[in-house]
Design a protein around this motif. Structure first.
Motif, short mmCIF file in Angstrom:
data_model
loop_
_atom_site.label_atom_id
_atom_site.label_comp_id
_atom_site.label_asym_id
_atom_site.label_seq_id
_atom_site.Cartn_x
_atom_site.Cartn_y
_atom_site.Cartn_z
N ALA A 240 0.87 -1.21 0.04
CA ALA A 240 -0.08 0.06 0.04
C ALA A 240 0.78 1.34 -0.01
N TYR A 244 2.86 0.53 -4.02
CA TYR A 244 1.88 1.52 -4.70
C TYR A 244 2.38 2.85 -5.06
N THR A 245 3.27 3.64 -4.14
CA THR A 245 3.53 4.89 -4.31
C THR A 245 4.57 4.89 -5.57
N ILE A 248 2.15 4.18 -8.88
CA ILE A 248 1.65 5.20 -9.63
C ILE A 248 2.43 6.40 -9.83
N LEU A 254 -3.86 0.93 -11.42
CA LEU A 254 -4.17 -0.44 -10.86
C LEU A 254 -5.05 -1.20 -11.35
N ILE A 349 -1.09 7.27 -1.45
CA ILE A 349 -2.34 6.46 -1.25
C ILE A 349 -2.97 7.32 -0.21
N GLU A 422 -4.60 9.47 -3.50
CA GLU A 422 -5.41 9.03 -4.17
C GLU A 422 -5.97 7.80 -3.38
N ILE A 424 -7.16 4.18 -3.12
CA ILE A 424 -6.59 3.22 -4.05
C ILE A 424 -7.95 2.47 -4.71
N THR A 426 -8.85 -0.61 -5.24
CA THR A 426 -9.33 -1.57 -4.69
C THR A 426 -10.09 -1.77 -3.29
N SER A 427 -9.86 -0.16 -2.71
CA SER A 427 -10.65 -0.41 -1.61
C SER A 427 -12.30 0.11 -1.94
N ASN A 436 -4.88 -7.16 -0.99
CA ASN A 436 -3.71 -6.50 -0.29
C ASN A 436 -2.92 -7.97 0.50
#
Length: 475
Positions: A240, A244-245, A248, A254, A349, A422, A424, A426-427, A436
């Motif tokens: 996460a 992820y940082t 993106i 994603l 995120i 942002e 995420i 998938t949340s 995750n």
């Protein structure tokens, strides 16, 4: 946050009895025109017969996180809460896994044991979207129930979008005008921490790109100080935050499609996905020896004791690094936006929590619960927790308070990160934590040398596709 989400936040705020000046300020934070915001202007609420002690003698219970100091800040302030409201509050604060389990047990029971529940923004779709919480608009709009200086427009709009606003008809976070939760007790995102003294001595500038981050890690690495660090354990933030940082900010997207259209397709095994994991693998020679076992505590402790030169991290978790009472390098640490590929915008995120009133709570206590909720999400409380525990604020006024900024100079960077973060993708579905977890297992296996980045990402891609099909989000 896209324009439709921004407009949704303004719609919700406009229906929450804030004055036009504050609405325009929120529009400015969202990057929208005053003309657009002006369409939603409303008259300020009157104080009416508001009374802090209207529910004196009521005993309330809150279920909240025990992992991020929110519970400590609230416990500190309970004597003042009782003095000012005449009510009592009992805190139950388990660790995250137990919190989620206990929350769902209560929400699905005939009657909740708690009048207030704190939930992660990553779970807004699951819990708010599940219809478990009271809609709060009527409370907000009633000046006899809401303090005249509570100032809903002072909450960060991205935080409101993340945990507060939800369109039940479409199942969309951050859309519409209906509010179900209040940002709190903190929000926030990820920023860059670096040792100013080490960078200056080496003639380096803070890293603005990931290539510069790696180059600095290599140059600053020594027997005494690791050139960088990251979450390397099989831990929530491995994917996460650190993956992820990088993903993106190097152009990765994603998910494509939509769960509603059943074409919600992951892009974990894209070049950007594989590349983001490879970046972490390439940093291993310059990271602490046991970084593949590092979670929150190891990184914060390592940086605070002068053993780490740079890292990206949740500002609400690493904030104590800037507190001289807790850190040996407080005056030697700088902060800034996360690095990014040239041409990409630094961002990370959206994190943070919301607090809401369960629908199945005792009806006789719901008005008292709302009063308590306004008290614990007030400007004064938010300022206290930031100053005492370096918890990221949920309110603009706390992030920008001159006294706090003088004491904690990372706050402007944290505010910028929280304002551009942002959600995420998938949340936006209930299976967020399941997905995750799959990612963290495979990414950690790659970091400890059991597989390469491409294999790890392809495994996650397949597992995600299978899980999304099983859940009905992918045909």
């Amino acid at each position: 946050m896209d324009d439709s989400t921004k407009t949704g936040v303004l719609n919700a705020l406009a229906h929450a009895s804030i004055d036009r000046r504050r609405l325009l300020r929120s529009a400015g934070m969202l990057g929208l025109s005053a003309a657009l915001a002006g369409r939603f202007g409303m008259d300020p609420a009157l104080a009416a017969d508001f009374d802090w002690k209207k529910h004196a003698g009521t005993k309330l219970s809150i279920l909240m996180t025990g992992d991020e100091n929110d519970h400590r800040a609230l416990a500190d302030m309970l004597p003042k809460f009782t003095e000012e409201t005449g009510m009592e509050m009992e805190i139950t604060s388990p660790a995250l896994g137990a919190l989620i389990e206990k929350t769902l047990q209560n929400l699905k029971a005939d009657k909740s044991s708690f009048e207030l529940i704190e939930y992660l923004g990553f779970l807004t779709t699951q819990q708010v979207g599940g219809g478990y919480y009271e809609q709060l608009n009527a409370y907000i709009d009633d000046p006899s129930k809401t303090p005249p200086d509570w100032d809903i427009a002072d909450f960060l709009p991205p935080a409101m979008a993340n945990v507060g606003i939800f369109d039940m008809a479409t199942g969309t976070v951050g859309q519409g005008k209906d509010i179900y939760g209040i940002p709190g007790l903190h929000s926030g995102s990820v920023i860059y921490f670096y040792r100013k003294d080490l960078f200056d001595a080496a003639g380096l500038k803070p890293a603005a790109t990931w290539d510069e981050f790696k180059a600095a890690a290599e140059k600053l690495n020594s027997d005494d100080v690791a050139g960088c660090s990251f979450i390397g354990a099989n831990d929530f933030s491995l994917a996460a935050v650190d993956w992820y940082t990088r993903f993106i900010t190097t152009g990765g997207k994603l998910m494509t499609g939509s769960p509603k259209e059943k074409n919600f397709m992951p892009q974990v095994n894209s070049p950007e996905g594989i590349g983001a994991l490879q970046m972490l693998i390439d940093l291993l020679p310059y990271a602490p020896k046991n970084v593949t076992k590092y979670g929150f505590a190891e990184n914060v402790d390592g940086f605070s004791t002068g053993k780490i030169a740079q890292m990206i991290f949740w500002s609400t978790i690493a904030g104590p690094i800037l507190n001289g009472e807790n850190s040996m390098v407080a005056d030697k640490t700088g902060t800034g936006p996360v690095p990014a590929k040239p041409g990409e915008t630094p961002r990370a995120i959206q994190g943070g929590w919301g607090v809401a009133i369960p629908k199945n709570a005792d009806p006789a206590k719901k008005d008292a619960a709302w009063l308590a909720l306004t008290w614990m999400t007030s400007k004064d409380f938010n300022k206290y927790e930031v100053e005492k525990y370096q918890i990221d604020a949920s309110r603009t006024s706390a992030f920008t308070d001159p006294d706090l900024v003088a004491k904690l100079p990372y706050l402007p960077d944290a505010l910028k990160a929280a304002s551009t973060a942002e959600i995420i993708p998938t949340s936006l579905i209930p299976e967020f934590f399941q997905l995750n977890d799959m990612m963290n297992v495979e990414f950690n296996a790659a970091l400890i040398g059991q597989q390469d980045a491409k294999t790890a990402c392809e495994k996650v891609q397949k597992q995600w596709e299978d899980a999304l099909r099983k859940a009905g989000h992918l045909a």
